[in-house]
Enzyme design. Structure first.
Site, mmCIF file in Angstrom:
data_model
loop_
_atom_site.group_PDB
_atom_site.id
_atom_site.type_symbol
_atom_site.label_atom_id
_atom_site.label_comp_id
_atom_site.label_asym_id
_atom_site.label_seq_id
_atom_site.Cartn_x
_atom_site.Cartn_y
_atom_site.Cartn_z
ATOM 1 C CD GLU A 167 -1.590 -3.447 -2.732
ATOM 2 O OE1 GLU A 167 -1.624 -2.032 -2.839
ATOM 3 O OE2 GLU A 167 -2.081 -4.036 -2.102
ATOM 4 C CG ASP A 196 -5.709 -1.370 -5.197
ATOM 5 O OD1 ASP A 196 -6.568 -1.948 -4.563
ATOM 6 O OD2 ASP A 196 -4.510 -1.233 -4.407
ATOM 7 C CG HIS A 283 -6.593 -3.179 4.917
ATOM 8 N ND1 HIS A 283 -5.532 -2.538 4.878
ATOM 9 C CD2 HIS A 283 -6.623 -3.407 3.306
ATOM 10 C CE1 HIS A 283 -4.798 -2.255 3.809
ATOM 11 N NE2 HIS A 283 -5.692 -3.013 2.904
#
Length: 436
Positions: A167, A196, A283
């Site tokens: 993804e 998500d 991230h």
């Protein structure tokens, strides 16, 4: 979650409630209205996150596509689902010169022409272990699937759960799945629910602004907790619901926020810190098991189960006096084909199964001599109930068999396995039950 979202959030907008149609249930089933979705234990979801963290730690600090940590994550989830009685499929694709994997898990039963899917991406970025993004969604979907098995849930619709690969590289896995799904199979999808990032440490409660019925289902759940929600309008194209939406499948989902900033108004209604990102470790290497808000994870996990139960219809045939466990969902037995199974889940019992376990079987078939029937215990041990016989020309199998199952743990997913070994006659499993 693939990309940072812009620093604005759309205000919630009113939506019209679309009619949600489902076929009538058989008289023997319990309606969805009387079968409440189970509470999803937070401890169970966090245990999955602990495992994903351990996998990342043992594999270079991440679970990214093409890395050993991703395949180990897939193997962990698949083993849990296989043990719970799901039919799992590992779909392979290639991206960036590396093999990627989607994991699909189908719960036996339900209308094969009406399929409700729920999914989450299982990969992380290379920078970190990805425990909020997206271990949180993956773990909650996994525990919801396991709750389906534990409760012996028999929905009207067929349930399929998915964990997507790559993804973070551009929705590669989910695009591959949708693009390789025949149009006739796409038309069977009544909805796809995407999860998500659902445990951001400075969380918000966002609901996708897509299909009105799915959206209202999530809003209704949070309304029971007196938790206001906001519409998430920035997600289109940024997570795995996008390929489904582009293919015309109704979609929806939940999101707790990424790297954009919580406003004072949002902090006032949800708590948390004004002027700080919903997830400061988005991230990044610090997206570890410490980067999780337990309250948001608990609430969103329960919301997932509520939506799955509500949108799939159906019910669970309750144990009769606590001793009987029955599956009344029809399963076609292919003529001279592969074996098929029907599962019942036994839970809440102690010790082993009895030495005189009763297996009640009702199979409709035009030549029962073609049939081989086995009872398969939760550990995979098979007990032969009936052999095929060319001289047994009568219709149907309506019988109760006695099995010495005293060496088997009582709790778990038991299966009736049926195979038609000769051509020209057809039939189906009508129902079967275990009596302890």
């Amino acid at each position: 979650m693939r990309f940072p979202a812009p620093g604005r959030l759309a205000a919630a907008t009113a939506v019209a409630l679309a009619a949600f149609l489902a076929p009538a249930l058989p008289a023997t089933a319990t309606t969805a209205a009387t079968v409440a979705a189970p509470d999803i234990p937070l401890a169970n979801v966090k245990a999955h996150l602990t495992q994903l963290q351990s996998i990342a730690t043992a594999n270079g600090g991440n679970r990214a596509h093409g890395r050993t940590g991703y395949k180990a994550s897939v193997d962990y989830v698949k083993a849990k689902l296989d043990a719970a009685g799901f039919t799992t499929t590992l779909q392979q694709f290639t991206s960036g010169g590396s093999t990627g994997y989607n994991l699909l898990a189908d719960w036996p039963g339900g209308d094969p022409n009406q399929v409700l899917m729920s999914g989450a991406h299982l990969d992380s970025v290379t920078a970190g272990p990805g425990i909020n993004d997206n271990g949180s969604g993956s773990a909650a979907v996994l525990e919801t699937a396991l709750a389906v098995s534990r409760t012996g849930y028999q929905p009207t619709k067929h349930l399929r759960f998915a964990w997507w690969g790559a993804e973070e590289l551009g929705l590669v896995g989910s695009k591959y799945y949708v693009n390789n799904l025949a149009s006739s199979e796409r038309s069977k999808l009544t909805g796809y629910l995407n999860f998500d990032m659902i445990a951001s440490p400075n969380p918000g409660y966002f609901v996708y602004d897509d299909d009105p019925t799915i959206e209202k289902t999530f809003k209704d759940y949070f309304a029971t907790l007196s938790i206001p929600t906001e519409i998430e309008t920035e997600g289109d194209g940024r997570s795995d619901h996008a390929p489904f939406k582009s293919a015309g499948v109704p979609v929806g989902g939940l999101f707790s926020g990424a790297d954009y900033i919580k406003t004072s108004a949002q902090a006032q209604k949800w708590g948390g810190t004004t002027g700080q990102a919903f997830d400061r470790c988005y991230h990044a290497s610090c997206d570890t098991s410490a980067n999780i808000n337990d309250t948001a994870l608990d609430r969103n996990s329960d919301a997932i189960a509520y939506a799955v139960w509500t949108l799939s219809g159906g019910g669970t045939t309750p144990p009769d006096g606590g001793n009987q466990y029955e599956n009344t969902t029809d399963v076609a037995v292919p003529d001279a084909g592969a074996a098929v199974t029907s599962a019942v889940t036994v839970s809440g019992r102690t010790g082993n199964a009895p030495a005189a376990l009763q297996v009640g079987v009702d199979i409709k078939h035009t030549w029962r001599g073609d049939l081989v029937i086995d009872l398969v215990a939760p550990d995979g041990t098979a007990y032969r109930l009936k052999n095929s016989s060319s001289s047994d020309s009568a219709d149907n199998v309506l019988a109760t068999y006695t099995v010495n199952a005293s060496s088997e743990a009582a709790n778990g997913s038991w299966k009736l396995r049926v195979q038609d070994t000769a051509a020209q006659d057809t039939g189906y499993i009508d129902s079967w039950k275990l009596t302890f």
